[in-house]
Design a protein around this motif. Structure first.
Motif, mmCIF file in Angstrom:
data_model
loop_
_atom_site.group_PDB
_atom_site.id
_atom_site.type_symbol
_atom_site.label_atom_id
_atom_site.label_comp_id
_atom_site.label_asym_id
_atom_site.label_seq_id
_atom_site.Cartn_x
_atom_site.Cartn_y
_atom_site.Cartn_z
ATOM 1 N N MET A 1 48.916 7.606 7.306
ATOM 2 C CA MET A 1 50.238 7.588 6.693
ATOM 3 C C MET A 1 50.209 6.716 5.448
ATOM 4 N N LEU A 2 50.843 7.206 4.376
ATOM 5 C CA LEU A 2 50.869 6.438 3.145
ATOM 6 C C LEU A 2 51.824 5.270 3.264
ATOM 7 N N PRO A 3 51.552 4.151 2.592
ATOM 8 C CA PRO A 3 52.399 2.990 2.698
ATOM 9 C C PRO A 3 53.734 3.211 2.030
ATOM 10 N N VAL A 17 59.778 10.066 -3.810
ATOM 11 C CA VAL A 17 59.209 9.263 -4.894
ATOM 12 C C VAL A 17 58.229 8.244 -4.339
ATOM 13 N N GLN A 18 58.615 7.582 -3.241
ATOM 14 C CA GLN A 18 57.732 6.578 -2.651
ATOM 15 C C GLN A 18 56.435 7.201 -2.143
ATOM 16 N N LYS A 19 56.544 8.418 -1.592
ATOM 17 C CA LYS A 19 55.343 9.081 -1.100
ATOM 18 C C LYS A 19 54.367 9.318 -2.241
ATOM 19 N N TRP A 20 54.862 9.860 -3.363
ATOM 20 C CA TRP A 20 53.979 10.151 -4.488
ATOM 21 C C TRP A 20 53.508 8.878 -5.188
ATOM 22 N N ARG A 21 54.387 7.875 -5.250
ATOM 23 C CA ARG A 21 53.961 6.591 -5.827
ATOM 24 C C ARG A 21 52.849 5.982 -4.982
ATOM 25 N N GLY A 22 52.964 6.106 -3.664
ATOM 26 C CA GLY A 22 51.917 5.610 -2.780
ATOM 27 C C GLY A 22 50.626 6.383 -2.923
ATOM 28 N N ARG A 23 50.717 7.706 -3.014
ATOM 29 C CA ARG A 23 49.513 8.534 -3.147
ATOM 30 C C ARG A 23 48.785 8.233 -4.458
ATOM 31 N N ILE A 24 49.544 8.220 -5.550
ATOM 32 C CA ILE A 24 48.927 7.939 -6.855
ATOM 33 C C ILE A 24 48.352 6.525 -6.868
ATOM 34 N N ILE A 223 50.310 7.885 -15.468
ATOM 35 C CA ILE A 223 51.084 7.270 -14.381
ATOM 36 C C ILE A 223 52.411 6.786 -14.943
ATOM 37 N N PRO A 224 53.536 7.136 -14.306
ATOM 38 C CA PRO A 224 54.829 6.688 -14.826
ATOM 39 C C PRO A 224 54.883 5.175 -15.039
ATOM 40 N N ARG A 225 55.517 4.789 -16.107
ATOM 41 C CA ARG A 225 55.575 3.374 -16.498
ATOM 42 C C ARG A 225 56.131 2.496 -15.376
ATOM 43 N N ARG A 226 57.206 2.935 -14.739
ATOM 44 C CA ARG A 226 57.831 2.107 -13.701
ATOM 45 C C ARG A 226 56.906 1.950 -12.497
ATOM 46 N N TRP A 227 56.046 2.938 -12.231
ATOM 47 C CA TRP A 227 55.088 2.815 -11.134
ATOM 48 C C TRP A 227 54.024 1.796 -11.485
ATOM 49 N N GLN A 228 53.539 1.820 -12.721
ATOM 50 C CA GLN A 228 52.548 0.837 -13.134
ATOM 51 C C GLN A 228 53.103 -0.583 -12.996
#
Length: 234
Positions: A1-3, A17-24, A223-228
Motif C-alpha cells: 500500500m502506498l503511503p 491526488v495523494q495516491k499519485w503523489r505517493g507513487r511518483i 513533477i508538479p511544483r507543489r509535490w516537489q
C-alpha cells in the motif's frame, strides 16, 4: 500500500491526488537510491572508502582510533565531515533554487562527473567530491506523504520496515511500512550496477552516476511544483 499522510480528512479527490503523489514520490526515491547505490559501490571499489555509507566509515574511524592509526583517523574524519558539509550544502542549494530538484541534481551531476574526470593517480580529491555529492543528494527527497525516507543510507529504512513487520504480526494495520523496502531495493540494485561498471571503467564509472543524476534532474521538471515542495526538506 502506498503511503498517505495520517490524521487528515480524506475526500475522493484528495485520496486520488495523494495516491499519485505517493507513487511518483516513491518512484523518485527508488531512482535516487539506485544513484546512491551505484556511486557508493563505484567509490568503495575504486578507493576502498564508502561514499554514502557513513555508518561504515564511522565504525572504521573508531577502529582506526583504537589502532592508533593517525593517518587513517584523519582521512576518515575528513570523509565524515565532507558528508555533513554536503548535506548542509544541499539544503543551501535547494533553498537558493526555490526548492526545486533540478538545480540540486545538476550540482550533484557536476560533482560526480568532475570526480570521474579527475586525471591524477591520487583519487582522494575525487572521493571527496563524490561524498559531497551524496550528502547533497539527501536534500532531494526527505519524505513522501508524511513518511520519512532515506536516499543514501538504508539502515533506517530496514529498521522502520522491521518495526512495521512486528506491528503487523501483532495485528496492527498501519500504512507505510512496506514502502521502506523501496529505497533498500533501489540501493541494492544500484550497487550491483555500480560494481559491474567499476570493474570495466574504474573510477570513470562515476560518469554513469553523473549522467543518471542529470537525467533525474530533468525528469523532476515533470513533477508538479507543489509535490516537489512536499518531498524536499523545508
Amino acid at each position: 500500500m502506498l503511503p498517505s499522510s495520517p490524521n487528515r480528512a480524506h475526500t475522493p479527490g484528495l485520496l486520488h491526488v495523494q495516491k499519485w503523489r505517493g507513487r511518483i514520490g516513491m518512484c523518485l526515491v527508488a531512482s535516487l537510491s539506485v544513484l546512491a547505490g551505484m556511486t557508493d559501490a563505484i567509490g568503495f571499489m575504486a578507493t576502498g572508502d564508502f561514499v554514502s555509507f557513513m555508518s561504515g566509515n564511522t565504525t572504521r574511524l573508531a577502529v582506526a582510533i583504537s589502532d592508533g592509526d593517525l593517518g587513517m583517523t584523519l582521512r576518515l574524519l575528513v570523509l565524515v565531515a565532507m558528508f555533513i558539509a554536503g548535506n548542509a550544502l544541499g539544503i543551501v542549494v535547494s533553498r537558493m533554487g526555490g526548492r526545486r530538484a533540478l538545480p540540486l541534481m545538476m550540482c550533484v551531476a557536476t560533482l560526480l562527473c568532475g570526480a570521474a574526470a579527475w586525471p591524477f593517480e591520487a583519487k582522494y580529491p575525487a572521493l571527496l567530491a563524490a561524498i559531497i555529492a551524496m550528502g547533497m543528494l539527501n536534500a532531494a527527497v526527505e519524505q513522501v506523504n508524511g513518511f520519512p525516507v532515506g536516499l543514501t543510507y538504508v539502515t533506517g529504512a530496514l529498521s522502520r520496515f522491521g518495526r512495521g513487520l512486528g506491528r503487523w504480526l501483532l495485528g496492527e494495520r498501519r500504512n507505510g511500512w512496506r514502502v521502506q523496502l523501496i529505497p533498500w531495493t533501489g540501493m541494492f540494485a544500484g550497487a550491483i550496477i555500480g560494481a559491474v561498471l567499476e570493474h570495466r571503467l574504474g573510477l570513470q564509472a562515476l560518469y554513469a552516476s553523473g549522467l543518471l543524476a542529470g537525467v533525474l534532474g530533468l525528469v523532476s521538471l515533470k513533477i508538479p511544483r507543489r509535490w516537489q515542495l512536499g518531498y524536499m526538506p523545508r
